[in-house]
Design a protein around this motif. Structure first.
Motif, PDB file in Angstrom:
ATOM      1  N   ASP A  32     -23.877   9.975  19.576  1.00 48.17           N
ATOM      2  CA  ASP A  32     -22.796   9.884  18.777  1.00 48.17           C
ATOM      3  C   ASP A  32     -23.099  10.267  17.206  1.00 48.17           C
ATOM      4  O   ASP A  32     -22.454   9.953  16.187  1.00 48.17           O
ATOM      5  N   MET A  33     -24.216  11.091  17.147  1.00 52.55           N
ATOM      6  CA  MET A  33     -24.849  11.601  15.698  1.00 52.55           C
ATOM      7  C   MET A  33     -24.142  12.894  15.553  1.00 52.55           C
ATOM      8  O   MET A  33     -24.654  13.469  14.431  1.00 52.55           O
ATOM      9  N   ASN A  34     -23.701  13.714  16.469  1.00 48.83           N
ATOM     10  CA  ASN A  34     -22.978  14.984  16.279  1.00 48.83           C
ATOM     11  C   ASN A  34     -24.282  15.807  15.601  1.00 48.83           C
ATOM     12  O   ASN A  34     -24.009  16.873  15.110  1.00 48.83           O
ATOM     13  N   GLY A  35     -25.270  15.541  16.283  1.00 52.90           N
ATOM     14  CA  GLY A  35     -26.482  16.658  15.848  1.00 52.90           C
ATOM     15  C   GLY A  35     -26.963  16.565  14.650  1.00 52.90           C
ATOM     16  O   GLY A  35     -28.065  17.337  14.360  1.00 52.90           O
ATOM     17  N   SER A  36     -26.551  15.364  14.063  1.00 54.35           N
ATOM     18  CA  SER A  36     -27.321  15.344  12.566  1.00 54.35           C
ATOM     19  C   SER A  36     -27.820  13.957  12.205  1.00 54.35           C
ATOM     20  O   SER A  36     -27.353  12.973  12.903  1.00 54.35           O
ATOM     21  N   LEU A  37     -28.920  13.885  11.639  1.00 55.13           N
ATOM     22  CA  LEU A  37     -29.691  12.560  11.015  1.00 55.13           C
ATOM     23  C   LEU A  37     -29.189  12.175   9.715  1.00 55.13           C
ATOM     24  O   LEU A  37     -29.669  11.148   9.260  1.00 55.13           O
ATOM     25  N   LEU A  38     -28.219  12.829   9.165  1.00 58.76           N
ATOM     26  CA  LEU A  38     -27.904  12.509   7.879  1.00 58.76           C
ATOM     27  C   LEU A  38     -26.178  11.740   8.137  1.00 58.76           C
ATOM     28  O   LEU A  38     -25.642  12.103   8.982  1.00 58.76           O
ATOM     29  N   PRO A  39     -25.941  10.726   7.151  1.00 60.55           N
ATOM     30  CA  PRO A  39     -26.930  10.407   6.133  1.00 60.55           C
ATOM     31  C   PRO A  39     -27.870   9.130   6.525  1.00 60.55           C
ATOM     32  O   PRO A  39     -28.822   9.240   5.813  1.00 60.55           O
ATOM     33  N   ALA A  69     -32.584   6.668  10.204  1.00 61.23           N
ATOM     34  CA  ALA A  69     -32.840   5.251  10.344  1.00 61.23           C
ATOM     35  C   ALA A  69     -32.506   4.589  11.421  1.00 61.23           C
ATOM     36  O   ALA A  69     -33.488   3.936  11.993  1.00 61.23           O
ATOM     37  N   LYS A  70     -31.397   4.827  11.830  1.00 61.51           N
ATOM     38  CA  LYS A  70     -31.010   4.314  13.427  1.00 61.51           C
ATOM     39  C   LYS A  70     -32.145   4.720  14.467  1.00 61.51           C
ATOM     40  O   LYS A  70     -32.427   4.058  15.300  1.00 61.51           O
ATOM     41  N   LEU A  71     -32.348   6.105  14.361  1.00 64.57           N
ATOM     42  CA  LEU A  71     -33.202   6.742  15.363  1.00 64.57           C
ATOM     43  C   LEU A  71     -34.733   6.172  15.004  1.00 64.57           C
ATOM     44  O   LEU A  71     -35.323   6.046  16.192  1.00 64.57           O
ATOM     45  N   LEU A  72     -35.200   5.982  14.007  1.00 59.80           N
ATOM     46  CA  LEU A  72     -36.382   5.463  13.738  1.00 59.80           C
ATOM     47  C   LEU A  72     -36.485   4.159  14.175  1.00 59.80           C
ATOM     48  O   LEU A  72     -37.513   3.612  14.851  1.00 59.80           O
ATOM     49  N   TRP A  73     -35.384   3.329  13.943  1.00 59.80           N
ATOM     50  CA  TRP A  73     -35.506   2.046  14.624  1.00 59.80           C
ATOM     51  C   TRP A  73     -35.707   1.725  16.164  1.00 59.80           C
ATOM     52  O   TRP A  73     -36.265   1.184  16.674  1.00 59.80           O
ATOM     53  N   TRP A  74     -34.892   2.841  16.808  1.00 58.98           N
ATOM     54  CA  TRP A  74     -34.856   2.848  18.206  1.00 58.98           C
ATOM     55  C   TRP A  74     -36.154   3.387  18.764  1.00 58.98           C
ATOM     56  O   TRP A  74     -36.648   2.538  19.773  1.00 58.98           O
ATOM     57  N   LEU A  75     -36.636   4.200  18.176  1.00 58.21           N
ATOM     58  CA  LEU A  75     -38.183   4.857  18.668  1.00 58.21           C
ATOM     59  C   LEU A  75     -39.037   3.962  18.424  1.00 58.21           C
ATOM     60  O   LEU A  75     -40.164   3.675  19.384  1.00 58.21           O
ATOM     61  N   LYS A  76     -38.854   2.721  17.364  1.00 61.91           N
ATOM     62  CA  LYS A  76     -39.877   1.672  17.270  1.00 61.91           C
ATOM     63  C   LYS A  76     -39.837   0.675  18.183  1.00 61.91           C
ATOM     64  O   LYS A  76     -40.560   0.180  18.800  1.00 61.91           O
ATOM     65  N   PHE A  77     -38.550   0.358  18.662  1.00 61.60           N
ATOM     66  CA  PHE A  77     -38.149  -0.720  19.415  1.00 61.60           C
ATOM     67  C   PHE A  77     -36.989  -0.302  20.542  1.00 61.60           C
ATOM     68  O   PHE A  77     -36.008  -0.536  20.524  1.00 61.60           O
ATOM     69  N   PRO A  78     -37.684   0.858  21.633  1.00 57.22           N
ATOM     70  CA  PRO A  78     -36.620   1.475  22.244  1.00 57.22           C
ATOM     71  C   PRO A  78     -36.273   0.401  23.382  1.00 57.22           C
ATOM     72  O   PRO A  78     -36.883  -0.012  24.176  1.00 57.22           O
ATOM     73  N   LYS A  79     -35.013   0.586  23.636  1.00 59.07           N
ATOM     74  CA  LYS A  79     -34.112  -0.141  24.787  1.00 59.07           C
ATOM     75  C   LYS A  79     -33.319   0.923  25.481  1.00 59.07           C
ATOM     76  O   LYS A  79     -32.621   1.396  24.828  1.00 59.07           O
TER      77      LYS A  79
END
Length: 396
Positions: free
Chosen positions: A296-303, A307-317
């Motif tokens: 659902d990010m449409n290819g962009s990490l902004l804005p 942060a959402k991706l970093l959180w998921w990478l730290k606590f992946p489910k």
């Protein structure tokens, strides 16, 4: 190697469609952005992170360009981008044995996106002409870009989204490509399986016999030493897959690049290395499905997607785990130990995936349709084919 060819002239295909080589930053942006517009209405297409796409196409960031010549083309109608394609020659692939699928005189095209059959036809024609001008007389396609990236066209399994590092394509493309005279040469298969309840009794018996084998030792990768372990894994891979159809060896730079690229989504308990008599001889790599997080990010990490991706990478489910790579050195591939190691790694990682990451299903692949060993493993754990990617060939 180069990504543009200044000698290639703009080709006007009709009064409406113009095909031209990508030579400017603006054209490259149009090339990248087009996929997001053409696939916007497909609920199962997962927009790749644009930063990853730009890196794939950058000679400075992608070591594939060290042994490949690449030309991108853009199709425009009335000044609007309506299609794209890459034409490329992997010079390491030219050195491979013909009986393994590639070899001298073989080139590729890929990254095809088109708004109509006429556009696709014009783009494929431009790619073929460029390849022919480089003394190529046979095309294997689509290949986007390397066989190690996203080879093949999706021809079965349109009704669900792909897992991480797998492609998804407009169902119409199959007819358009075959209409240009391309014939199927190889199928790449992915398998789906539920993983919460374990595997059949036969597999349990093989695992127990492996656990009694004093020569076998399994260990998790160590993220603190992932550069070391990535090299071990890729060296096993280069040996294990060297007789496979379409194999092209990974260079040392590509091995380093893969390590850097994968490190953020590497979890120690999801990747294992097997040793036999103290020597690394097999591995199994499992990745949580990053696509589930980025869809659902449409290819962009902004804005704030970063942060959402970093959180998921730290606590992946993740409900889904993908097994993209698995290998046993050729010396042991037909041995009893190979089966023991394979099923032990699959089972140990399955337990971790379910208990720590909340996984309920796995996806194995892609697997070559004629890889009897891997097909046998997929059948033994009662998995089902869920996607097929077809590679085509044509003499030009």
């Amino acid at each position: 190697m180069q990504i543009i060819d200044q000698k290639v002239q703009i080709t006007t295909v009709s009064s409406h469609i113009v095909i031209q080589p990508v030579t400017t930053k603006a054209q490259l942006k149009a090339f990248v952005e087009l996929a997001y517009r053409l696939n916007a209405d497909d609920p199962h297409w997962v927009p790749p992170l644009k930063s990853e796409t730009y890196a794939l196409l950058s000679p400075k960031k992608n070591p594939f360009f060290e042994h490949a010549t690449v030309q991108l083309y853009l199709a425009e109608r009335d000044g609007e981008a309506v299609g794209r394609i890459s034409a490329h020659i992997d010079h390491l692939a030219l050195e491979q044995p013909v009986e393994q699928g590639l070899g001298p005189g073989t080139g590729n095209w890929g990254l095809l996106e088109a708004d109509s059959e006429a556009t696709a036809s014009s783009l494929i024609d431009a790619a073929e002409k460029w390849l022919k001008s480089k003394d190529i007389d046979r095309v294997i396609a689509p290949m986007s870009l390397s066989v190690w990236d996203e080879p093949g066209l999706l021809t079965f399994g349109y009704d669900h989204s792909p897992t991480v590092m797998m492609g998804h394509h407009n169902a119409a493309y199959q007819g358009w490509i075959e209409g240009e005279g391309y014939k199927s040469v190889k199928e790449l298969i992915t398998y789906d399986l539920p993983i919460t309840d374990g595997f059949p009794p036969l597999i349990d018996r093989i695992i127990k016999s492996g656990e009694r084998n004093s020569k076998l030792k399994l260990r998790k990768v160590e993220k603190a030493h992932f550069d070391r372990d990535a090299k071990i894994i890729m060296n096993i891979l280069n040996d294990a897959w060297s007789d496979n159809w379409g194999f092209v060896p990974l260079t040392d730079h590509e091995i380093d690049h893969v390590g850097v690229k994968l490190k953020p989504i590497v979890y120690e308990d999801l990747i294992m290395i097997a040793e036999y008599d103290g020597k690394p001889v097999a591995f199994l790599m499992t990745l949580p499905d990053l696509n589930d997080r980025t869809k659902d990010m449409n290819g962009s990490l902004l804005p704030f997607n970063w942060a959402k991706l970093l959180w998921w990478l730290k606590f992946p489910k993740s409900p889904t785990m993908r097994v993209p790579l698995m290998g046993v050195v050729k010396e042991l591939q037909n041995s009893r130990a190979a089966s023991q190691m394979a099923f032990m790694m699959i089972e140990y990682i399955r337990r971790e995936a379910v208990s720590k990451y909340g996984a309920t299903r796995g996806e194995l692949g892609w697997v070559l349709d004629d890889n009897q060993g891997m097909v046998a493993i997929a059948n033994a754990i009662e998995s089902k084919v869920n996607r097929i990617y077809t590679l085509y060939e044509k003499t030009i």
